[in-house]
Design a protein around this motif. Structure first.
Motif, PDB file in Angstrom:
ATOM      1  N   ARG A   1     -13.786 -27.397   9.541  1.00 34.82           N
ATOM      2  CA  ARG A   1     -12.326 -27.312   9.567  1.00 34.82           C
ATOM      3  C   ARG A   1     -11.871 -25.899   9.235  1.00 34.82           C
ATOM      4  O   ARG A   1     -12.153 -25.380   8.159  1.00 34.82           O
ATOM      5  CB  ARG A   1     -11.725 -28.305   8.565  1.00 34.82           C
ATOM      6  N   LYS A   2     -11.184 -25.285  10.171  1.00 33.46           N
ATOM      7  CA  LYS A   2     -10.659 -23.925   9.990  1.00 33.46           C
ATOM      8  C   LYS A   2      -9.282 -24.013   9.362  1.00 33.46           C
ATOM      9  O   LYS A   2      -8.420 -24.745   9.836  1.00 33.46           O
ATOM     10  CB  LYS A   2     -10.577 -23.225  11.360  1.00 33.46           C
ATOM     11  N   GLU A   3      -9.091 -23.251   8.277  1.00 37.12           N
ATOM     12  CA  GLU A   3      -7.795 -23.193   7.609  1.00 37.12           C
ATOM     13  C   GLU A   3      -7.418 -21.743   7.392  1.00 37.12           C
ATOM     14  O   GLU A   3      -8.237 -20.842   7.608  1.00 37.12           O
ATOM     15  CB  GLU A   3      -7.847 -23.938   6.268  1.00 37.12           C
ATOM     16  N   ALA A   4      -6.212 -21.514   6.968  1.00 39.57           N
ATOM     17  CA  ALA A   4      -5.756 -20.150   6.716  1.00 39.57           C
ATOM     18  C   ALA A   4      -6.678 -19.490   5.697  1.00 39.57           C
ATOM     19  O   ALA A   4      -6.845 -19.986   4.584  1.00 39.57           O
ATOM     20  CB  ALA A   4      -4.319 -20.166   6.203  1.00 39.57           C
TER      21      ALA A   4
ATOM     22  N   TRP B   1     -12.824 -21.412   5.899  1.00 39.85           N
ATOM     23  CA  TRP B   1     -13.355 -22.645   6.445  1.00 39.85           C
ATOM     24  C   TRP B   1     -13.653 -23.649   5.332  1.00 39.85           C
ATOM     25  O   TRP B   1     -13.997 -23.281   4.213  1.00 39.85           O
ATOM     26  CB  TRP B   1     -14.652 -22.369   7.195  1.00 39.85           C
ATOM     27  N   THR B   2     -13.538 -24.948   5.662  1.00 46.57           N
ATOM     28  CA  THR B   2     -13.859 -26.003   4.720  1.00 46.57           C
ATOM     29  C   THR B   2     -14.289 -27.236   5.512  1.00 46.57           C
ATOM     30  O   THR B   2     -14.484 -27.178   6.726  1.00 46.57           O
ATOM     31  CB  THR B   2     -12.654 -26.317   3.812  1.00 46.57           C
ATOM     32  N   ARG B   3     -14.441 -28.354   4.829  1.00 52.32           N
ATOM     33  CA  ARG B   3     -14.719 -29.635   5.492  1.00 52.32           C
ATOM     34  C   ARG B   3     -14.182 -30.756   4.629  1.00 52.32           C
ATOM     35  O   ARG B   3     -13.828 -30.545   3.456  1.00 52.32           O
ATOM     36  CB  ARG B   3     -16.219 -29.816   5.742  1.00 52.32           C
TER      37      ARG B   3
ATOM     38  N   VAL C   1     -12.030 -23.595  -0.048  1.00 53.34           N
ATOM     39  CA  VAL C   1     -12.091 -22.970   1.265  1.00 53.34           C
ATOM     40  C   VAL C   1     -12.944 -21.716   1.143  1.00 53.34           C
ATOM     41  O   VAL C   1     -12.700 -20.874   0.272  1.00 53.34           O
ATOM     42  CB  VAL C   1     -10.682 -22.612   1.772  1.00 53.34           C
TER      43      VAL C   1
ATOM     44  N   GLU D   1     -13.581 -16.182   5.261  1.00 57.24           N
ATOM     45  CA  GLU D   1     -14.246 -15.924   6.536  1.00 57.24           C
ATOM     46  C   GLU D   1     -15.420 -14.955   6.386  1.00 57.24           C
ATOM     47  O   GLU D   1     -16.398 -15.037   7.140  1.00 57.24           O
ATOM     48  CB  GLU D   1     -13.238 -15.389   7.551  1.00 57.24           C
TER      49      GLU D   1
END
Length: 272
Positions: free
Chosen positions: A103-106, A109-111, A117, A120
């Motif tokens: 899962r890409k977030e501001a 990345w996380t899940r 998070v 990058e």
């Protein structure tokens, strides 16, 4: 860094209750923990009734939990080069790493289920070699990779029976995806495993041909009790990587990756 009496010197040994019978290690299997620190992973794996020989933290610290000559429960259903169930012939190295991040977030990345998070700069974005979409994978810090390299060399020096370094995703494709695309497996595949670990002089290893009158069995280990991987025609050329008694670990493609063992009595050095 040195292994003595199946224990790595000068690192903590946190004995796991989950160990099996004596083994002759043929492979090193690299894993990621999919979690936080190495110590937390030691505890988490133990609580699940599993085990591995070594755990390597992000800063390079190493914990051993199973002697190198005893079975640990790290590989599960697996197959590689004629061997089924690699727990019975492999040393497992668990590397502290979160693994996949889908899962890409501001800012990173996380899940699902992960409480933070990753920036990058600490993530490698790639598709897995076994298939699937491109996503994030936690990068392995250089201090950790150097520790894994030193550990690999120490283990292979102590156990010349080890043929190859592989990933969990190699021996259980479709079921497992560790150590994942962020792990530079090629960097470790030849460490400590080149010619010179047998009794031949280092510069004696080279190109040979099959001198048998009939097809020669290529086996998964140094003995007739190991599975036949394929048959080599008379005159087939190969490179000898290591001597183990009367047997020779050989490379068929010239890529320095071991393919199996043949009996040395049926080889002739080219030009001899």
């Amino acid at each position: 860094m040195q292994v003595r009496n199946h224990i790595l010197e000068d690192v903590p040994f946190d004995a796991s209750p989950h160990i099996g019978a004596a083994i002759t290690p043929r492979f090193l299997v690299m894993h990621y923990t999919a979690g936080g620190s190495a110590l937390n992973s030691v505890r988490a794996i133990r609580d699940r009734g599993l085990s591995a020989h070594f755990f390597v933290d992000r800063d390079g610290a190493i914990i051993q939990t199973v002697p190198c000559n005893r079975l640990a429960y790290h590989a599960g259903p697996s197959h590689w080069r004629g061997h089924d169930g690699l727990n019975s012939c492999a040393i497992g190295i668990e590397i502290a790493n979160l693994g996949w991040l889908d899962r890409k977030e501001a800012g990173g990345w996380t899940r699902g289920g992960l409480t933070r998070v990753l920036p990058e700069a600490e993530v490698v974005v790639a598709a897995h070699k076994n298939g699937g979409r491109s996503m994030g994978w936690e990068a392995y810090p250089e201090a950790q990779l150097k520790a894994v390299a030193a550990l690999t060399e120490a283990i292979r020096k102590a156990y010349p029976s080890i043929q190859e370094v592989v990933g969990h995703d190699d021996i259980s494709p479709g079921r497992k995806q560790d150590p994942g695309p962020a792990f530079p497996l090629a960097r470790f595949q030849h460490l400590g495993g080149a010619a010179g670990s047998g009794t031949l002089a280092e510069n004696d290893f080279g190109t040979f041909e099959v001198s048998a009158r009939e097809e020669l069995n290529l086996r998964g280990g140094p003995g007739t009790g190991f599975a036949v991987l394929r048959k080599l025609s008379p005159g087939s050329r190969l490179r000898v990587l290591r001597e183990e008694g009367d047997w020779r670990l050989v490379d068929l493609q010239g890529d320095a990756v071991p393919d199996g063992f043949v009996h040395g009595a049926f080889l002739r050095r080219l030009g001899a």
